[in-house]
Design an enzyme around this catalytic site. Structure first.
Site, PDB file in Angstrom:
ATOM      1  N   ARG A   1      15.474 -56.047 -11.046  1.00 13.02           N
ATOM      2  CA  ARG A   1      13.402 -56.302 -11.979  1.00 13.02           C
ATOM      3  C   ARG A   1      12.837 -55.611 -10.850  1.00 13.02           C
ATOM      4  O   ARG A   1      12.538 -57.092 -10.220  1.00 13.02           O
ATOM      5  CB  ARG A   1      14.531 -57.849 -11.963  1.00 13.02           C
TER       6      ARG A   1
ATOM      7  N   GLU B   1      14.160 -60.785  -2.896  1.00 16.07           N
ATOM      8  CA  GLU B   1      13.377 -59.746  -3.832  1.00 16.07           C
ATOM      9  C   GLU B   1      14.016 -58.500  -5.441  1.00 16.07           C
ATOM     10  O   GLU B   1      14.692 -58.506  -4.900  1.00 16.07           O
ATOM     11  CB  GLU B   1      13.020 -58.781  -2.928  1.00 16.07           C
ATOM     12  N   ASP B   2      13.178 -58.938  -6.407  1.00 22.40           N
ATOM     13  CA  ASP B   2      13.078 -58.637  -7.613  1.00 22.40           C
ATOM     14  C   ASP B   2      14.546 -58.694  -7.858  1.00 22.40           C
ATOM     15  O   ASP B   2      15.210 -57.377  -8.337  1.00 22.40           O
ATOM     16  CB  ASP B   2      12.476 -57.094  -7.648  1.00 22.40           C
TER      17      ASP B   2
ATOM     18  N   ASP C   1      10.622 -64.741  -3.076  1.00 27.45           N
ATOM     19  CA  ASP C   1       9.301 -64.539  -3.164  1.00 27.45           C
ATOM     20  C   ASP C   1       8.675 -64.664  -4.456  1.00 27.45           C
ATOM     21  O   ASP C   1       7.250 -64.931  -5.455  1.00 27.45           O
ATOM     22  CB  ASP C   1       8.724 -62.751  -2.849  1.00 27.45           C
TER      23      ASP C   1
ATOM     24  N   ASN D   1       2.525 -56.916 -12.787  1.00 28.46           N
ATOM     25  CA  ASN D   1       2.385 -56.405 -11.586  1.00 28.46           C
ATOM     26  C   ASN D   1       3.777 -54.808 -12.123  1.00 28.46           C
ATOM     27  O   ASN D   1       4.087 -55.113 -12.809  1.00 28.46           O
ATOM     28  CB  ASN D   1       2.978 -55.446  -9.987  1.00 28.46           C
TER      29      ASN D   1
END
Length: 591
Positions: free
Chosen positions: A192, A282-283, A305, A447
């Site tokens: 993601r 992350e992601d 994060d 984003n």
């Protein structure tokens, strides 16, 4: 947030300190890089002393034309460089002039990555001195496009790629990395990436970009940073068919196969680098992000994060905005579009801060916060069909099918978007919000820029210049009715570099929600009256190193207070100590 995680892990807290999982270890500044002052001589170690042609090809020590006459003699560089000797400042001026000539952001990104591979200190000098200009180049929004095209622009590997092929050998792979003193790891599985979806192995651009900011904004030395991509395949058909794709050509592994590889990685990291290495997830997709954070929060120093960093930076913006919109946190009603890891993480941290201020149970403060997902307003009648992380937000209310209906029914004072879907804050929604709020707070956080729920121009125009606006990606200042509005950017880069530095300087071995609240409070305090006069709820990035030092000090202080800090004795002045630990990109003089 911690209360949700405790439920997922059967009541265990990050502060329980299970003796089975608290092993010794950590990193040591073997070569004295942190301890030496800028005027002290250091040795440019690789596996041997770098000299001659190898020194010019070593990005950690290469200075290009800035090598002095004495260094050219002692390191066999005569004839390998033109005769001119220039300063780092002149090199910086020349490179910024070149980068500004590029019209396409991706070209600027590639130029910066090439510089990082050639001359590390000069790369960080440029980034630190021109942070407001270059941050959108090395991070969002440009890094999103870079990840999409990573296979085509791939030149030299950065970081570690751990795929299913390495199952059973992950510890050996970690030992292949040349640096031994690792303090921060940023890891992704690429499922993601920003709001762009599954980019598989090409998600490596995110850990690389994040760690560049850990160094430039937070002062963690580059040699202590390790970007990692876990490649378990991709479900992106376009990538699987793309001849330039650099990852495994298979559908994503799930279930036990996925869990086993991640567990091997987490175990190997602790075995190789010790307990005090920070692992930033992350992601990851929602279903894995919450599970990993809950599973490893009590045994490792882990931080997500997307869940925790985003929550902390948004809370800081909301707290700062209270000076403009009035009232306390508990006086406001919050409505979120998006109930994934970012949305629920932000909501939980706001509820925790509200609970801390009012002394009310967090179960009560959650009732001031409402979430809308793809099926409409999250209400109690939907509870049985909801994912576990959405259930705390299912309040008593009639079902509402869409965001506009929710705005009319809930009448929020704060509207926050974390949906990953662009242009969802329509004219009618913003006009409705403005009809019952003198100064509505609108935060369009998704984003990259194309996925933002609305633009700054739309927010200011449709609210007739009354909105307080912040976004995840940058927008230019906008003039409305003769007044110039400067949009704030709720960028995670305000939080995670300083947060990570705080964990490193205190030797923390666990992350607790109170540390996130401490980071938010420190950031909110950095907003000046001059910033407020412009409608800003975040300080300018030009002061980011000072901001990071203050965040680090607050986080470290909380780590000592909670008993999870191991670096003893505690420094008397944590802000000064944080500043003294920050990496400097200035060239060193070689023996």
């Amino acid at each position: 947030m911690e209360s949700t995680m405790k439920e997922m892990r059967g009541g265990a807290s990050v502060l329980d300190m299970d003796p089975k999982s608290t092993v010794g270890g950590g990193v040591e500044d073997v070569y004295g890089e942190d301890c030496a002052t800028e005027d002290q001589l250091v040795t440019p170690w690789t596996y041997s002393v770098a000299s001659g042609y190898s020194l010019l090809r070593d990005p950690h020590h290469n200075k290009g034309l800035a090598f002095t006459e004495a260094e050219r003699d002692s390191h066999y560089l005569r004839g390998l460089l033109p005769p001119a000797v220039v300063t780092q400042q002149l090199q910086e001026k020349k490179l910024m002039s070149s980068i500004r000539k590029y019209q396409v952001p991706l070209q600027k990104y590639m130029a910066m990555m090439e510089l990082q591979e050639r001359n590390e200190r000069l790369f960080y000098k440029l980034l630190i001195d021109n942070v407001e200009e270059l941050l959108p180049v090395v991070y969002t929004p440009t890094v999103g496009e870079a990840c999409q095209k990573y296979g085509s622009i791939f030149r030299r590997p950065q970081g570690l790629y751990i795929s299913l092929k390495e199952k059973g050998k992950v510890l050996d792979v970690l030992k292949n990395w040349p640096e031994r003193s690792i303090q921060v790891i940023v890891v992704t599985d690429g499922e993601r990436i920003l709001g762009l979806g599954d980019l598989g192995c090409q998600g490596m651009g995110i850990p690389v970009g994040k760690l560049s900011l850990y160094t430039a904004l937070g002062g963690v030395r580059p040699s202590a940073c390790l970007p990692v991509t876990i490649d378990v395949g991709t479900n992106n058909e376009e990538l699987l068919k793309n001849e330039f794709y650099i990852g495994l050509r298979q559908r994503r592994a799930t279930g036990q196969e996925y869990a086993d590889l991640l567990h091997e990685f987490m175990t190997a990291v602790k075995q190789n680098y010790g307990e005090k290495v920070l692992i930033q997830f992350e992601d990851f997709a929602n279903h894995n992000a919450f599970t990993l954070l809950a599973k490893y929060g009590t045994t490792h120093l882990v931080f997500n994060d997307d869940i925790q960093g985003t929550a902390s930076v948004v809370l800081a913006g909301v707290v700062a905005a209270l000076k403009l919109i009035g009232g306390s946190l508990a006086d406001h009603t919050f409505l979120f579009l998006g109930a994934g890891e970012a949305g629920t993480g932000i909501a939980e941290l706001i509820a925790l801060e509200m609970s801390k201020q009012t002394k009310a149970p967090v179960e009560e403060t959650r009732k001031k916060i409402w979430l809308v997902d793809s099926k409409g307003l999250i209400v109690s009648s939907r509870k049985e069909s909801l994912q576990h992380f959405k259930k705390p937000w299912a309040h008593e209310h009639e079902p509402v099918k869409d965001l506009l209906g929710a705005v009319k029914a809930i009448k929020p004072t704060v509207l926050i978007g974390s949906s990953g879907v662009g242009r969802t804050f329509t004219k009618e929604i913003i006009e409705t919000l403005s009809s019952f709020n003198e100064k509505p707070l609108i935060m369009a956080l998704s984003n990259p820029t194309s996925q933002s729920e609305c633009t700054a121009e739309e927010a200011y125009t449709w609210s007739r210049g009354r909105a307080i606006f912040a976004s995840g990606s940058p927008f230019d200042p906008f003039e409305y009715n003769g007044k110039v509005f400067v949009p704030g950017q709720a960028n995670n880069a305000y939080i995670f570099p300083g947060f990570g530095l705080g964990l490193v300087i205190s030797g923390a071995i666990r992350v607790h929600d109170d540390m996130l609240l401490a980071a938010s409070e420190a950031l909110a305090k950095q907003v000046s009256e001059e910033n407020y006069d412009k409608g800003l709820i975040y300080p300018p990035f030009s002061n980011i190193r000072k901001i990071s030092a203050n965040i680090a000090a607050n986080v470290a202080a909380k780590a000592y207070e909670l008993g999870v800090a191991t670096r003893l004795p505690r420094p008397a002045n944590l802000v000064k100590y944080a500043e003294s630990c920050m990496y400097s990109p200035l060239y060193r003089t070689y023996r």
